[in-house]
Design a protein around this motif. Structure first.
Motif, mmCIF file in Angstrom:
data_model
loop_
_atom_site.group_PDB
_atom_site.id
_atom_site.type_symbol
_atom_site.label_atom_id
_atom_site.label_comp_id
_atom_site.label_asym_id
_atom_site.label_seq_id
_atom_site.Cartn_x
_atom_site.Cartn_y
_atom_site.Cartn_z
ATOM 1 N N ASN A 44 1.040 -1.611 0.034
ATOM 2 C CA ASN A 44 0.042 -0.459 0.003
ATOM 3 C C ASN A 44 0.943 1.190 0.020
ATOM 4 O O ASN A 44 2.001 1.534 0.864
ATOM 5 N N ASP A 45 0.736 2.185 -1.185
ATOM 6 C CA ASP A 45 1.837 2.874 -1.334
ATOM 7 C C ASP A 45 3.355 2.867 -0.893
ATOM 8 O O ASP A 45 4.253 3.489 -0.853
ATOM 9 N N GLU A 46 3.532 1.631 -1.524
ATOM 10 C CA GLU A 46 5.034 1.483 -1.005
ATOM 11 C C GLU A 46 5.648 1.976 -2.305
ATOM 12 O O GLU A 46 6.647 2.426 -1.897
ATOM 13 N N ALA A 47 5.142 1.475 -4.139
ATOM 14 C CA ALA A 47 5.922 1.817 -4.736
ATOM 15 C C ALA A 47 5.631 2.715 -5.680
ATOM 16 O O ALA A 47 6.182 3.742 -6.584
ATOM 17 N N ASN A 48 4.670 3.347 -5.715
ATOM 18 C CA ASN A 48 3.776 3.669 -6.102
ATOM 19 C C ASN A 48 3.074 4.853 -5.303
ATOM 20 O O ASN A 48 1.889 3.821 -4.519
ATOM 21 N N ARG A 49 2.521 5.886 -4.864
ATOM 22 C CA ARG A 49 1.295 6.867 -4.199
ATOM 23 C C ARG A 49 0.155 6.636 -4.749
ATOM 24 O O ARG A 49 -0.104 6.376 -6.065
ATOM 25 N N GLY A 50 -0.663 6.050 -4.347
ATOM 26 C CA GLY A 50 -1.686 5.382 -4.172
ATOM 27 C C GLY A 50 -1.932 4.232 -4.793
ATOM 28 O O GLY A 50 -3.551 4.270 -5.094
ATOM 29 N N VAL A 51 -1.772 4.111 -4.715
ATOM 30 C CA VAL A 51 -0.881 2.267 -5.473
ATOM 31 C C VAL A 51 -0.986 1.399 -4.689
ATOM 32 O O VAL A 51 -0.536 1.376 -4.012
ATOM 33 N N GLY A 52 -2.830 0.128 -3.937
ATOM 34 C CA GLY A 52 -2.220 -0.780 -3.279
ATOM 35 C C GLY A 52 -2.150 -2.246 -4.500
ATOM 36 O O GLY A 52 -2.285 -2.064 -5.573
ATOM 37 N N ALA A 53 -0.938 -3.116 -3.901
ATOM 38 C CA ALA A 53 -1.880 -4.365 -4.619
ATOM 39 C C ALA A 53 -1.507 -5.271 -3.990
ATOM 40 O O ALA A 53 -1.155 -5.505 -2.524
ATOM 41 N N ILE A 54 -2.083 -6.624 -4.382
ATOM 42 C CA ILE A 54 -1.829 -8.129 -3.735
ATOM 43 C C ILE A 54 -1.557 -8.810 -4.167
ATOM 44 O O ILE A 54 -1.898 -9.104 -5.425
ATOM 45 N N ALA A 55 -0.219 -9.542 -3.822
ATOM 46 C CA ALA A 55 0.504 -10.520 -5.279
ATOM 47 C C ALA A 55 0.282 -12.023 -4.111
ATOM 48 O O ALA A 55 0.489 -12.262 -3.165
ATOM 49 N N VAL A 56 0.168 -13.089 -4.609
ATOM 50 C CA VAL A 56 1.334 -14.464 -4.285
ATOM 51 C C VAL A 56 2.578 -14.829 -5.285
ATOM 52 O O VAL A 56 1.816 -14.841 -6.732
ATOM 53 N N ALA A 57 2.551 -15.769 -4.791
ATOM 54 C CA ALA A 57 3.854 -16.739 -5.782
ATOM 55 C C ALA A 57 3.851 -18.201 -5.469
ATOM 56 O O ALA A 57 3.399 -18.744 -4.681
ATOM 57 N N VAL A 58 3.925 -18.444 -6.911
ATOM 58 C CA VAL A 58 4.354 -20.045 -7.037
ATOM 59 C C VAL A 58 5.185 -20.462 -7.569
ATOM 60 O O VAL A 58 5.385 -19.442 -8.979
ATOM 61 N N GLY A 59 5.360 -21.944 -7.838
ATOM 62 C CA GLY A 59 6.842 -21.839 -8.621
ATOM 63 C C GLY A 59 6.398 -23.677 -9.180
ATOM 64 O O GLY A 59 5.418 -24.104 -9.040
ATOM 65 N N ASP A 60 7.142 -24.285 -10.047
ATOM 66 C CA ASP A 60 7.955 -25.311 -10.272
ATOM 67 C C ASP A 60 8.807 -25.743 -10.155
ATOM 68 O O ASP A 60 9.885 -25.445 -10.132
ATOM 69 N N PRO A 61 8.699 -26.550 -9.636
ATOM 70 C CA PRO A 61 10.225 -26.897 -8.918
ATOM 71 C C PRO A 61 11.174 -27.998 -9.451
ATOM 72 O O PRO A 61 12.027 -27.957 -9.427
ATOM 73 N N GLU A 62 9.878 -28.687 -10.587
ATOM 74 C CA GLU A 62 11.033 -29.519 -11.812
ATOM 75 C C GLU A 62 11.738 -28.652 -13.154
ATOM 76 O O GLU A 62 13.030 -28.599 -13.343
ATOM 77 N N THR A 63 10.852 -27.140 -13.050
ATOM 78 C CA THR A 63 11.216 -26.583 -14.048
ATOM 79 C C THR A 63 12.516 -25.172 -13.337
ATOM 80 O O THR A 63 12.987 -24.378 -14.137
ATOM 81 N N GLY A 64 12.166 -24.709 -11.975
ATOM 82 C CA GLY A 64 12.264 -24.071 -11.288
ATOM 83 C C GLY A 64 11.863 -22.685 -11.793
ATOM 84 O O GLY A 64 12.261 -21.206 -11.178
ATOM 85 N N GLU A 65 11.007 -22.598 -12.626
ATOM 86 C CA GLU A 65 9.961 -21.568 -12.841
ATOM 87 C C GLU A 65 9.396 -20.637 -11.620
ATOM 88 O O GLU A 65 8.742 -21.668 -10.877
ATOM 89 N N GLU A 66 8.928 -19.918 -11.654
ATOM 90 C CA GLU A 66 8.248 -18.777 -10.200
ATOM 91 C C GLU A 66 7.736 -18.108 -10.672
ATOM 92 O O GLU A 66 8.164 -17.287 -11.998
ATOM 93 N N VAL A 67 6.155 -17.947 -10.825
ATOM 94 C CA VAL A 67 5.501 -16.508 -10.874
ATOM 95 C C VAL A 67 4.346 -16.106 -9.753
ATOM 96 O O VAL A 67 4.838 -16.554 -9.270
ATOM 97 N N SER A 68 4.479 -15.196 -10.501
ATOM 98 C CA SER A 68 3.749 -14.034 -9.044
ATOM 99 C C SER A 68 2.114 -13.807 -9.723
ATOM 100 O O SER A 68 2.164 -14.025 -11.094
ATOM 101 N N LEU A 69 0.668 -13.986 -9.055
ATOM 102 C CA LEU A 69 -0.100 -13.034 -9.952
ATOM 103 C C LEU A 69 -0.579 -12.229 -9.132
ATOM 104 O O LEU A 69 -0.822 -12.257 -7.431
ATOM 105 N N CYS A 70 -1.063 -11.319 -9.238
ATOM 106 C CA CYS A 70 -0.741 -9.778 -8.602
ATOM 107 C C CYS A 70 -2.388 -8.953 -8.962
ATOM 108 O O CYS A 70 -1.922 -8.740 -10.519
ATOM 109 N N ILE A 71 -3.647 -8.792 -8.203
ATOM 110 C CA ILE A 71 -3.909 -7.466 -8.762
ATOM 111 C C ILE A 71 -2.992 -6.456 -7.715
ATOM 112 O O ILE A 71 -3.532 -6.011 -6.645
ATOM 113 N N ALA A 72 -4.186 -4.648 -8.783
ATOM 114 C CA ALA A 72 -3.211 -2.814 -8.726
ATOM 115 C C ALA A 72 -4.343 -3.134 -8.846
ATOM 116 O O ALA A 72 -5.412 -3.382 -9.513
#
Length: 112
Positions: A44-72
């Motif tokens: 909340n107001d961390e990187a951009n004034r007036g903008v909030g965001a919620i995010a989760v992260a999940v990955g694939d241990p086999e490929t090492g890929e990691e992604v974030s799902l985020c709503i701003a």
């Protein structure tokens, strides 16, 4: 990522972009502990004034890929109940991905 790795990524003082962003490494690690416990991050107001965001992260241990799902969103337009709904929806989505990929880091949150 374990605290030791985070400390290696940020060996010097942090340069916070705002007063609501983590102010030092101990603040950052405390916030990350909460993220690990609750399964999502909120900004909340961390990187951009007036903008909030919620995010989760999940990955694939086999490929090492990691992604974030985020709503701003405009921080002033959302209620606490709406924040909770967004966090729950994002965690549900990440649970689905973690079930498919076998993400062991997200696994403890699968039962919630």
């Amino acid at each position: 990522m374990p605290d030791e790795e985070v400390r290696r990524l940020y060996p010097g003082p942090l340069n916070p972009p705002s007063a609501t962003a983590p102010q030092d490494i101990d603040d950052l690690l405390a916030r990350l502990a909460r993220v690990r416990r609750e399964g999502y991050a909120e900004s909340n107001d961390e990187a951009n004034r007036g903008v909030g965001a919620i995010a989760v992260a999940v990955g694939d241990p086999e490929t090492g890929e990691e992604v974030s799902l985020c709503i701003a969103f405009p921080a002033a337009t959302i209620t606490d109940a709406e924040r909770a709904t967004i966090a729950d929806a994002l965690k549900d989505g990440a649970r689905g991905i973690a079930t498919i990929t076998g993400d062991p880091l997200f696994h403890p949150l699968l039962a919630e």
